[in-house]
Write an enzyme that holds these catalytic residues in place. Structure first.
Site, PDB file in Angstrom:
ATOM      1  N   CYS A  47      30.124  71.122-101.202  1.00 25.38           N
ATOM      2  CA  CYS A  47      31.014  70.007-101.565  1.00 25.38           C
ATOM      3  C   CYS A  47      30.231  68.868-102.199  1.00 25.38           C
ATOM      4  O   CYS A  47      29.319  68.314-101.574  1.00 25.38           O
ATOM      5  CB  CYS A  47      31.738  69.502-100.326  1.00 25.38           C
ATOM      6  SG  CYS A  47      32.713  68.006-100.621  1.00 25.38           S
ATOM      7  N   ARG A 115      44.401  68.018 -95.644  1.00 22.06           N
ATOM      8  CA  ARG A 115      43.253  68.914 -95.561  1.00 22.06           C
ATOM      9  C   ARG A 115      42.133  68.215 -94.786  1.00 22.06           C
ATOM     10  O   ARG A 115      41.859  67.044 -95.032  1.00 22.06           O
ATOM     11  CB  ARG A 115      42.739  69.266 -96.960  1.00 22.06           C
ATOM     12  CG  ARG A 115      43.579  70.263 -97.722  1.00 22.06           C
ATOM     13  CD  ARG A 115      42.900  70.676 -99.028  1.00 22.06           C
ATOM     14  NE  ARG A 115      42.758  69.576 -99.974  1.00 22.06           N
ATOM     15  CZ  ARG A 115      41.619  68.984-100.284  1.00 22.06           C
ATOM     16  NH1 ARG A 115      40.487  69.362 -99.690  1.00 22.06           N
ATOM     17  NH2 ARG A 115      41.564  68.003-101.172  1.00 22.06           N
ATOM     18  N   THR A 117      38.651  67.259 -94.592  1.00 22.49           N
ATOM     19  CA  THR A 117      37.659  67.221 -95.656  1.00 22.49           C
ATOM     20  C   THR A 117      36.263  66.868 -95.151  1.00 22.49           C
ATOM     21  O   THR A 117      36.085  66.348 -94.051  1.00 22.49           O
ATOM     22  CB  THR A 117      38.078  66.189 -96.722  1.00 22.49           C
ATOM     23  OG1 THR A 117      38.221  64.908 -96.097  1.00 22.49           O
ATOM     24  CG2 THR A 117      39.389  66.579 -97.383  1.00 22.49           C
ATOM     25  N   VAL A 118      35.284  67.183 -95.983  1.00 26.97           N
ATOM     26  CA  VAL A 118      33.909  66.736 -95.786  1.00 26.97           C
ATOM     27  C   VAL A 118      33.550  65.840 -96.965  1.00 26.97           C
ATOM     28  O   VAL A 118      34.084  66.019 -98.065  1.00 26.97           O
ATOM     29  CB  VAL A 118      32.940  67.940 -95.704  1.00 26.97           C
ATOM     30  CG1 VAL A 118      33.159  68.712 -94.430  1.00 26.97           C
ATOM     31  CG2 VAL A 118      33.063  68.875 -96.915  1.00 26.97           C
ATOM     32  N   TYR A 181      37.589  69.211-111.414  1.00 29.33           N
ATOM     33  CA  TYR A 181      38.610  69.752-110.519  1.00 29.33           C
ATOM     34  C   TYR A 181      39.994  69.659-111.152  1.00 29.33           C
ATOM     35  O   TYR A 181      40.829  70.556-110.995  1.00 29.33           O
ATOM     36  CB  TYR A 181      38.595  69.024-109.175  1.00 29.33           C
ATOM     37  CG  TYR A 181      37.408  69.376-108.325  1.00 29.33           C
ATOM     38  CD1 TYR A 181      37.459  70.430-107.432  1.00 29.33           C
ATOM     39  CD2 TYR A 181      36.213  68.666-108.430  1.00 29.33           C
ATOM     40  CE1 TYR A 181      36.364  70.774-106.659  1.00 29.33           C
ATOM     41  CE2 TYR A 181      35.109  68.999-107.669  1.00 29.33           C
ATOM     42  CZ  TYR A 181      35.189  70.048-106.792  1.00 29.33           C
ATOM     43  OH  TYR A 181      34.093  70.395-106.035  1.00 29.33           O
TER      44      TYR A 181
END
Length: 321
Positions: A47, A115, A117-118, A181
């Site tokens: 990520c 979601r 997330t990180v 993205y």
């Protein structure tokens, strides 16, 4: 947990979910206290948002005061989007005792529906997520955590450049970091091409900028360089093919490619970059289109040996003040 496809607008454009936990670090009563060994950053090396916090943590010498938990680069095969700690003994994070990152999100907010997330900064004492705001996290590490920096740590967010860094980072986020993205997750030709054009328009501009200076702000390494690097490191190995941002490869930009190698060869950058994990995630486990017929094929390329070749930028800009 919602799936990534829920972040697609009616136009076919990808719109990333907002960060839920945004309390800042600081000294004020309503802020998160800066305290050694109280927090753990949960991340996955695939990520880019999480990677930049790990780079900054190392550059500033915060490894001994903020611990790190690393999730598997491949998504768990369950009925929701999640991250799993299968790299650790008994498949649980050794400090938090969790198997899925969603567990600390539910500890924090039982009805959490986004979601998980990180990066996620977790308060070890409460096992709750206190901050997942990747937009601001590295700024906090550079400023609020300064008293715990190692001796000689770089000033990644100097007072006199903060506004300029923020403005450039905002452009880099929308045009490049998240731009790839928006291209990769687009569900319409128009949305894809708009994002694609934006990515290369800004890359072309930065290519020119880097022709006359070593870093984005002259001779000084800043937070902006960290944010651009994490996308450049993933560009040829993932985004160029998996996300169809394929007008050029990174290696086709002389200045950007030299700049990326310069950073990669700087402690904190290359030694936190896991190309194998990145490639596996984006080609085998990415959630933008789980039904792709080629989703079980791992590409052999690209050749990564070039990252360690001489870039010449130290010598070229050695006289820069």
């Amino acid at each position: 947990m919602t799936e990534k496809l829920a972040e697609i607008e009616t136009t076919g454009a990808f719109k990333r979910q907002e960060n839920r936990f945004t309390t800042p670090f600081g000294q004020n009563e309503a802020e998160l206290p800066v305290e050694a060994n109280r927090y753990r950053i949960l991340w996955s090396p695939v990520c880019p948002w999480a990677h930049r916090s790990i780079i900054v943590r190392k550059l500033l010498g915060l490894e001994e005061v903020i611990s790190v938990g690393t999730a598997d680069p491949l998504r768990p095969k369950i009925d929701r989007v999640d991250w799993a700690f299968t790299l650790d003994d008994k498949n649980v994070d050794p400090i938090l005792g969790i198997h899925y990152i969603s567990e600390v999100y539910f500890n924090t907010e039982p009805e959490y529906a986004g979601r998980p997330t990180v990066p996620a900064v977790v308060d070890i004492t409460t096992q709750t997520v206190v901050n997942n705001d990747y937009h601001e996290l590295t700024y906090y590490l550079a400023t609020a955590w300064k008293e715990l920096h190692k001796e000689g740590a770089p000033d990644l967010f100097p007072d006199e450049l903060q506004q300029d860094i923020r403005e450039l980072n905002e452009r880099i986020f929308h045009g490049i970091n998240n731009g790839v993205y928006k291209a990769g997750f687009a569900r319409s030709q128009e949305a894809y091409e708009q994002a694609y054009d934006g990515v290369f328009q800004l890359l072309d501009e930065i290519e020119e900028r880097l022709a006359t200076q070593r870093y984005l702000f002259g001779s000084q390494l800043t937070d902006a360089d960290v944010r651009l690097y994490v996308t450049l490191a993933r560009f040829d190995i993932a985004y160029n093919t998996a996300f169809r941002v394929n007008r050029n490869r990174l290696v086709d930009f002389p200045n950007l490619w030299g700049y990326a190698r310069d950073l990669y060869q700087t402690p904190g950058f290359g030694d936190t970059t896991d190309f194998a994990a990145i490639k596996a995630h984006y080609h085998l486990s990415i959630t933008n289109d789980p039904n792709r017929t080629f989703s079980k094929i791992l590409p052999k390329g690209p050749d990564l040996t070039g990252w360690l070749t001489e870039h010449g930028r130290v010598l070229k800009f050695k006289e820069e003040k």
